[in-house]
Design a protein around this motif. Structure first.
Motif, mmCIF file in Angstrom:
data_model
loop_
_atom_site.group_PDB
_atom_site.id
_atom_site.type_symbol
_atom_site.label_atom_id
_atom_site.label_comp_id
_atom_site.label_asym_id
_atom_site.label_seq_id
_atom_site.Cartn_x
_atom_site.Cartn_y
_atom_site.Cartn_z
ATOM 1 N N ALA A 92 -14.061 15.234 -5.672
ATOM 2 C CA ALA A 92 -12.741 15.429 -5.042
ATOM 3 C C ALA A 92 -11.729 14.561 -5.789
ATOM 4 O O ALA A 92 -11.838 13.329 -5.771
ATOM 5 C CB ALA A 92 -12.795 15.052 -3.576
ATOM 6 N N ILE A 93 -10.788 15.206 -6.461
ATOM 7 C CA ILE A 93 -9.735 14.487 -7.180
ATOM 8 C C ILE A 93 -8.432 14.664 -6.403
ATOM 9 O O ILE A 93 -8.062 15.784 -6.041
ATOM 10 C CB ILE A 93 -9.590 15.022 -8.612
ATOM 11 C CG1 ILE A 93 -10.901 14.770 -9.396
ATOM 12 C CG2 ILE A 93 -8.426 14.358 -9.326
ATOM 13 C CD1 ILE A 93 -10.908 15.364 -10.784
ATOM 14 N N PHE A 94 -7.752 13.572 -6.145
ATOM 15 C CA PHE A 94 -6.590 13.618 -5.259
ATOM 16 C C PHE A 94 -5.653 12.461 -5.588
ATOM 17 O O PHE A 94 -5.976 11.585 -6.404
ATOM 18 C CB PHE A 94 -7.035 13.526 -3.798
ATOM 19 C CG PHE A 94 -7.867 12.303 -3.503
ATOM 20 C CD1 PHE A 94 -7.290 11.168 -2.963
ATOM 21 C CD2 PHE A 94 -9.225 12.284 -3.794
ATOM 22 C CE1 PHE A 94 -8.039 10.038 -2.712
ATOM 23 C CE2 PHE A 94 -9.991 11.144 -3.548
ATOM 24 C CZ PHE A 94 -9.406 10.021 -3.007
ATOM 25 N N GLU A 95 -4.496 12.475 -4.946
ATOM 26 C CA GLU A 95 -3.537 11.387 -5.098
ATOM 27 C C GLU A 95 -3.408 10.625 -3.784
ATOM 28 O O GLU A 95 -3.621 11.180 -2.698
ATOM 29 C CB GLU A 95 -2.166 11.932 -5.501
ATOM 30 C CG GLU A 95 -2.090 12.430 -6.931
ATOM 31 C CD GLU A 95 -0.701 12.914 -7.284
ATOM 32 O OE1 GLU A 95 -0.066 12.296 -8.160
ATOM 33 O OE2 GLU A 95 -0.243 13.893 -6.675
ATOM 34 N N VAL A 96 -3.052 9.362 -3.905
ATOM 35 C CA VAL A 96 -2.783 8.552 -2.719
ATOM 36 C C VAL A 96 -1.300 8.193 -2.711
ATOM 37 O O VAL A 96 -0.626 8.237 -3.740
ATOM 38 C CB VAL A 96 -3.639 7.263 -2.718
ATOM 39 C CG1 VAL A 96 -5.107 7.591 -2.580
ATOM 40 C CG2 VAL A 96 -3.375 6.429 -3.967
ATOM 41 N N TYR A 97 -0.811 7.860 -1.518
ATOM 42 C CA TYR A 97 0.580 7.432 -1.431
ATOM 43 C C TYR A 97 0.734 6.065 -2.100
ATOM 44 O O TYR A 97 -0.168 5.230 -2.058
ATOM 45 C CB TYR A 97 1.030 7.353 0.029
ATOM 46 C CG TYR A 97 1.304 8.713 0.627
ATOM 47 C CD1 TYR A 97 2.419 9.443 0.221
ATOM 48 C CD2 TYR A 97 0.452 9.263 1.576
ATOM 49 C CE1 TYR A 97 2.677 10.695 0.749
ATOM 50 C CE2 TYR A 97 0.700 10.519 2.113
ATOM 51 C CZ TYR A 97 1.809 11.229 1.694
ATOM 52 O OH TYR A 97 2.051 12.466 2.207
ATOM 53 N N PRO A 98 1.875 5.843 -2.733
ATOM 54 C CA PRO A 98 2.040 4.607 -3.511
ATOM 55 C C PRO A 98 2.384 3.397 -2.650
ATOM 56 O O PRO A 98 2.787 3.521 -1.490
ATOM 57 C CB PRO A 98 3.227 4.962 -4.410
ATOM 58 C CG PRO A 98 4.056 5.877 -3.559
ATOM 59 C CD PRO A 98 3.053 6.708 -2.785
ATOM 60 N N GLU A 99 2.226 2.248 -3.259
ATOM 61 C CA GLU A 99 2.763 1.032 -2.668
ATOM 62 C C GLU A 99 4.269 1.026 -2.948
ATOM 63 O O GLU A 99 4.697 1.275 -4.074
ATOM 64 C CB GLU A 99 2.116 -0.204 -3.302
ATOM 65 C CG GLU A 99 2.669 -1.514 -2.778
ATOM 66 C CD GLU A 99 2.144 -2.710 -3.541
ATOM 67 O OE1 GLU A 99 2.557 -3.841 -3.210
ATOM 68 O OE2 GLU A 99 1.337 -2.519 -4.476
ATOM 69 N N VAL A 100 5.050 0.785 -1.912
ATOM 70 C CA VAL A 100 6.509 0.791 -2.047
ATOM 71 C C VAL A 100 7.013 -0.650 -2.032
ATOM 72 O O VAL A 100 6.753 -1.403 -1.087
ATOM 73 C CB VAL A 100 7.173 1.595 -0.909
ATOM 74 C CG1 VAL A 100 8.691 1.545 -1.036
ATOM 75 C CG2 VAL A 100 6.694 3.038 -0.932
ATOM 76 N N LYS A 101 7.722 -1.023 -3.078
ATOM 77 C CA LYS A 101 8.303 -2.365 -3.156
ATOM 78 C C LYS A 101 9.825 -2.255 -3.018
ATOM 79 O O LYS A 101 10.473 -1.565 -3.804
ATOM 80 C CB LYS A 101 7.956 -3.027 -4.492
ATOM 81 C CG LYS A 101 6.460 -3.260 -4.695
ATOM 82 C CD LYS A 101 6.193 -3.880 -6.057
ATOM 83 C CE LYS A 101 4.697 -4.072 -6.279
ATOM 84 N NZ LYS A 101 4.416 -4.631 -7.636
#
Length: 437
Positions: A107-116
């Motif tokens: 399963a290849i997917f994206e995660v939500y980013p860290e927001v600075k």
């Protein structure tokens, strides 16, 4: 069980999912048995179709469904255990080197980013203000008068002037040929109100009934008629009738005809002022909110998940097709619209959505019930029966969610304006109304 998460790129991850064949086969058999109780086939009574026949007919599709369900469940469980915030749908591919008795999937997917988010005290925001002037009210009164004007035929020796309604015949030719839409009889338009191209109005202004004139007309490059855009046509126009406009007097009778409660001119002007002030408030909110959001983005750092951007592009593309369909375009739902047309807008929306969500979470800027009620009351105030509008909003969760999003944006904008370096700028009513709010 520990989940092994492999990082492929900034936001891209991979998880390997192993599923026991026995569990899949057991679920397939269970579903086939359930199906056999209701399936209908020629030559068999309902519920009496042999299992081998049911399996032969439906086995592949049931197995496909079970695999999809099991893989989805396994991925969801793995992502939860690894405490991953998944952006979009995973790409699932079957592996060939699965352990004995199992099937494996990547399963290849994206995660939500860290927001600075940086220090908003360093951000600069220009905040606009505007007032409703007597001049703005006068112009609105004039517009209302024009909407209720009547026309009376001028004398035969009178020349057409701005404000007159003229009836004309015309014929336009390009390279000696009449073009589509270039010819009309008994065509009416108002002189000086931009209903026709400037060269056409200039030609007709000053003409008298029965007069004809030929003149060249250069169509702008951006003209909506693509066949004539950028070309010059030769026109012949004949004026047949000229009618002078009569505007109603600004008196109590006009106020009554417009439904003003006390039927007075003062009441009319007060009602106009209230409506204009409401419009000014919403435009200032929109303009200042956008300026605050621009400042927020300038102080934010994050990677964009491609899945979210592509999903937003799809939404914008479908909205564009729906708009084209509403405008009467044939086969609008099949219109080819390049994704890159919407990419900058989609990227901004996704970036802003993630940054705003982070700011809301970190500073408890959620919409409060009393804020929702106040905003809906304000929206409803301009309607004849505000209470019906309020019920309309509160009676639908989707509509209420849209209002909630607006209130949250306002809370965020107020928070930013309370932190940033704000410079005040007063603009005229006309300048504000000319801006896209």
């Amino acid at each position: 069980m520990a989940v092994n998460v492999e990082t492929l790129d900034k936001l891209e991850r991979k998880i390997t999912l192993n599923l026991p064949l026995s569990a899949i086969q057991g679920e397939v058999e269970t579903r086939l048995k359930r199906l056999a109780r209701t399936v209908k086939m020629d030559g068999f009574r309902p519920g009496k179709v042999p299992m081998n026949v049911v399996s032969q007919r439906y086995g592949y599709s049931v197995q496909y469904e079970v695999l999809n369900d099991k893989v989805g469940e396994a991925f969801s469980q793995a992502a939860n255990e690894a405490q991953l915030r998944v952006a979009g749908q995973p790409r699932i591919t079957e592996k060939q080197d699965a352990p004995e008795g199992e099937v494996s999937f990547d399963a290849i997917f994206e995660v939500y980013p860290e927001v600075k988010i940086g220090d908003l005290a360093d951000a600069e925001v220009e905040k606009l203000s505007a007032e409703v002037t007597d001049s703005a009210i006068d112009k609105t009164v004039d517009i209302l008068r024009k909407q209720r004007r009547s026309f009376a035929q001028r004398a035969m020796d009178a020349a057409a002037q701005d404000g007159d309604r003229v009836t004309v015949d015309f014929e336009g030719k390009i390279d000696g040929e009449v073009f589509e839409g270039g010819k009309a009889e008994d065509f009416q338009f108002l002189v000086g109100e931009g209903q026709m191209l400037k060269e056409f109005e200039d030609a007709v202004r000053g003409m008298k009934p029965g007069e004809s004139k030929t003149f060249p007309l250069a169509f702008p490059e951006e003209y909506h008629g693509k066949d004539v855009a950028g070309k010059t046509a030769d026109f012949l126009v004949t004026v047949k009738k000229i009618e002078a406009a009569h505007l109603p007097e600004v008196n109590d009778a006009l106020a009554k005809s417009l439904g003003i409660a006390d039927g007075t001119v003062d009441g009319l002007r007060a009602d106009i002022k209230t409506n204009l002030e409401r419009e000014v408030k919403f435009r200032l909110l929109a303009r200042n909110k956008q300026a605050a959001m621009d400042a927020l983005l300038s102080k934010s750092e994050l990677d964009l998940p491609n899945a979210s951007v592509e999903a937003e592009i799809d939404r914008l593309r479908e909205a564009a097709r729906a708009d084209l369909k509403q405008r009467g375009m044939k086969d609008a739902d099949k219109a080819e619209i390049p994704a890159d047309v919407f990419r900058p807008q989609a990227e901004r929306r996704v970036r802003l959505g993630l940054v705003v969500a982070e700011l809301v979470k970190a500073n408890s800027l959620h919409a409060k019930p009393e804020q929702l009620k106040a905003h809906i009351d304000e929206l409803a105030a301009s309607y004849e029966k505000p209470e019906d509008v309020v019920r309309w909003y509160f009676g639908d969760r989707q509509r209420l969610a849209e209002v909630e999003a607006v209130v949250i944006e306002t809370n965020v904008a107020d928070y930013i304006l309370g932190k940033a370096k704000v410079s005040e700028k007063t603009v005229s009513f006309e300048e504000l109304m000319g801006q896209q709010g």
